[in-house]
Design an enzyme around this catalytic site. Structure first.
Site, PDB file in Angstrom:
ATOM      1  N   HIS A 127       1.111 -12.381   4.481  1.00  0.00           N
ATOM      2  CA  HIS A 127       1.208 -10.623   4.519  1.00  0.00           C
ATOM      3  C   HIS A 127       2.553 -10.438   5.091  1.00  0.00           C
ATOM      4  CE1 HIS A 127      -2.139  -7.771   3.658  1.00  0.00           C
ATOM      5  NE2 HIS A 127      -1.180  -7.051   4.143  1.00  0.00           N
ATOM      6  N   SER A 129      -1.877  -2.645  -5.042  1.00  0.00           N
ATOM      7  CA  SER A 129      -2.737  -2.838  -3.958  1.00  0.00           C
ATOM      8  C   SER A 129      -4.006  -2.109  -3.936  1.00  0.00           C
ATOM      9  CB  SER A 129      -1.839  -2.476  -2.781  1.00  0.00           C
ATOM     10  OG  SER A 129      -2.842  -2.009  -1.577  1.00  0.00           O
ATOM     11  N   LYS A 133      -5.129 -14.583  -1.947  1.00  0.00           N
ATOM     12  CA  LYS A 133      -3.971 -14.140  -1.411  1.00  0.00           C
ATOM     13  C   LYS A 133      -4.020 -14.512   0.149  1.00  0.00           C
ATOM     14  CE  LYS A 133      -0.264 -10.476  -0.902  1.00  0.00           C
ATOM     15  NZ  LYS A 133      -0.308 -10.079   0.104  1.00  0.00           N
ATOM     16  N   THR A 163      -7.090 -10.544  -0.927  1.00  0.00           N
ATOM     17  CA  THR A 163      -6.296 -10.982   0.219  1.00  0.00           C
ATOM     18  C   THR A 163      -7.313 -11.196   1.362  1.00  0.00           C
ATOM     19  OG1 THR A 163      -4.524  -9.432  -0.604  1.00  0.00           O
ATOM     20  CG2 THR A 163      -4.632  -9.996   1.887  1.00  0.00           C
ATOM     21  N   VAL A 176      11.641 -13.586   1.078  1.00  0.00           N
ATOM     22  CA  VAL A 176      12.633 -13.595  -0.009  1.00  0.00           C
ATOM     23  C   VAL A 176      13.670 -12.491  -0.113  1.00  0.00           C
ATOM     24  CG1 VAL A 176      13.123 -13.858  -2.356  1.00  0.00           C
ATOM     25  CG2 VAL A 176      11.089 -15.209  -1.250  1.00  0.00           C
ATOM     26  N   ARG A 236      -5.597  -6.953  13.480  1.00  0.00           N
ATOM     27  CA  ARG A 236      -4.076  -7.066  13.440  1.00  0.00           C
ATOM     28  C   ARG A 236      -3.332  -6.171  14.447  1.00  0.00           C
ATOM     29  NH1 ARG A 236      -0.761  -5.457   7.898  1.00  0.00           N
ATOM     30  NH2 ARG A 236      -1.951  -3.250   7.706  1.00  0.00           N
ATOM     31  N   GLY A 256       0.769  -1.136   0.010  1.00  0.00           N
ATOM     32  CA  GLY A 256      -0.052  -0.093   0.122  1.00  0.00           C
ATOM     33  C   GLY A 256       0.800   1.299   0.060  1.00  0.00           C
ATOM     34  N   TYR A 266      -8.821  -5.564  -1.690  1.00  0.00           N
ATOM     35  CA  TYR A 266      -9.421  -5.658  -0.012  1.00  0.00           C
ATOM     36  C   TYR A 266     -10.899  -5.337  -0.161  1.00  0.00           C
ATOM     37  CZ  TYR A 266      -4.899  -5.142   2.357  1.00  0.00           C
ATOM     38  OH  TYR A 266      -3.533  -5.487   3.079  1.00  0.00           O
TER      39      TYR A 266
END
Ligand SMILES: Cc1cc2nc3c(=O)[nH]c(=O)nc-3n(C[C@H](O)[C@H](O)[C@H](O)COP(=O)(O)O)c2cc1C
Length: 412
Positions: free
Chosen positions: A307, A162, A283, A211, A341, A218, A135, A185
């Site tokens: 995420h 996003s 996702k 997603t 990664v 959270r 985002g 979203y």
């Protein structure tokens, strides 16, 4: 500290990093409180001239960009980018799990020509590495998603935009020459969801990824600590005084309701499936059970993701989850993975574990912050050069030749 949360640098490197880090802390009362209470550090220490690079081409590894991003960004924006949830243990688990997968080099294979291109839904990309949805790129660089889009076009890699983009999908599509994938979203009101999906489809997005890992709320604790310690007036770059994170580019014309409804269910997925004419992915799938459900409900692809450790502190490294998901869906649909990664060899390992493509989030935003489009391009170049070297060393000249026998995993 459990095994997964351990930093992956060698002990002598750890000692040196710790020394620089402590020196930095001693000199910086501003950060001291925030950093001492969190465990988010994943790479190089900030403010260390040893890591300063004048141009994107001088970067040796992705961590050079991380150090620069940390120096460059205001604390609240850095905190938002770097944060995981709770103790950042899942964020670190994603990264550290790769160091528990060994390569199995094969010798005397002709590796004079290496081809790491892939095909996904009939489109050829020059790399298996793709840019995950992140985002608000304008928080990191004034050119925001346009710079990222141009970099992804120059390198012919897949970009997922996003819902929280700071620049509208139509403009990013123009900058790229074709539309990116769109990350959804889910708005709380269905009519807003329809508008958003139709807008992405009208802009030409060939795929939409909903997603689903961020529906339950959270705790971005590290981000919050940095925000509290940022003395700037948020109103200078946000619409709301406390740094409200809603970017408006894709919310124009919607009712103004919330996103990520708690009552989302497979019935909602079915509704979404009905109105989505392009490829539809999920996702944030992290179990074989959910992958099976997704398949039964007609999903076109899955992105195994937590995420980047920013949703649930579940301690499940995505590379460990990947085989379970692939086993559940068989070879019927592509399974992609992201999270942790940081080297081309990590991407190689993900491919060996069965991923069709490998996503990066934070690493390209470090490059974007430091050098805009050139930074993102250099991040991709470095990863690809490392991937190419690993492919040569492992005797796998094409992506198809990278198989489960190319690695030995110690993940359980
Ligand atoms: C600052 C930041 C913002 C993010 N924003 C989104 C988002 O808007 N939508 C989404 O699906 N994922 C978002 N993600 C998650 C990424 O798409 C991706 O899953 C994750 O960054 C991969 O892990 P990595 O950062 O270790 O590469 C965000 C991640 C970061 C770091």
């Amino acid at each position: 500290m459990d095994k997964l949360s351990q930093p992956r640098q060698r002990p002598e490197v750890q000692r040196e990093l710790r020394r620089h880090f402590l020196r930095f802390l001693a000199a910086s009362p501003f950060f001291a409180e925030a950093l001492s209470e969190t465990g988010w550090a994943q790479g190089t220490p900030p403010g260390d001239p040893k890591f300063a690079i004048p141009a994107a081409k001088d970067a040796l590894s992705l961590l050079d960009f991380e150090a620069l991003a940390r120096q460059t960004l205001p604390p609240a924006h850095w905190g938002y980018m770097a944060s995981g949830v709770d103790d950042n243990a899942t964020l670190n688990a994603n990264i550290n799990a790769y160091s528990r997968i060994e390569l199995r080099p094969r010798r005397l294979v002709d590796v004079s020509k290496i081809d790491y291109s892939i095909e996904l839904f009939g489109v050829k990309y020059d790399s298996p590495i793709f840019l995950c949805p992140v985002g608000g790129h304008r928080m990191f660089h004034p050119e925001g998603e346009l710079a990222t889009g141009r970099a992804s076009k120059a390198k012919n890699v897949m970009q997922v935009l996003s819902t929280q983009t700071s620049i509208a999908v139509e403009e990013v599509a123009k900058a790229r020459g074709n539309a990116p994938w769109f990350q959804l979203y889910m708005p709380s009101k269905w009519e807003d969801a329809e508008k958003l999906v139709n807008r992405a489809q009208d802009a030409g997005c060939p795929a939409i990824a909903w997603t689903i890992d961020n529906l339950a709320g959270r705790n971005l604790e590290t981000a919050e600590r940095f925000r509290r310690n940022d003395t700037r007036e948020c109103i200078t770059c946000h619409a709301t005084p406390n740094g409200g994170r809603r970017n408006t580019a894709m919310f124009t014309g919607l009712s103004g309701g919330g996103i990520n409804p708690l009552d989302a269910s497979w019935e909602l997925f079915d509704k979404l499936r009905k109105i989505t004419k392009v490829k539809l992915l999920l996702k944030g799938v992290e179990t074989g059970e959910d992958a099976k459900m997704a398949r039964e409900h007609g999903v076109d692809g899955i992105i195994v993701s937590n995420h980047g450790g920013r949703a649930t502190e579940d301690l499940r490294p995505t590379i460990k989850t990947l085989p379970e998901v692939i086993q559940a869906v068989g070879n019927q649909i592509p399974v992609l993975v992201d999270g942790g990664v940081r080297r081309g060899s990590d991407a190689f390992k993900a491919l060996a574990m069965g991923a069709k493509a490998v996503g990066i989030g934070r690493p390209y935003t470090w490059g974007l912050t430091a050098f805009g489009q050139q930074g993102v391009e250099r991040v991709i170049d470095i990863l690809q050069a490392e991937l190419q070297r690993t492919m040569r060393q492992c005797g796998t000249p094409t992506v198809a030749r990278i198989t489960r026998s190319s690695v030995e995993a110690h993940l359980s």
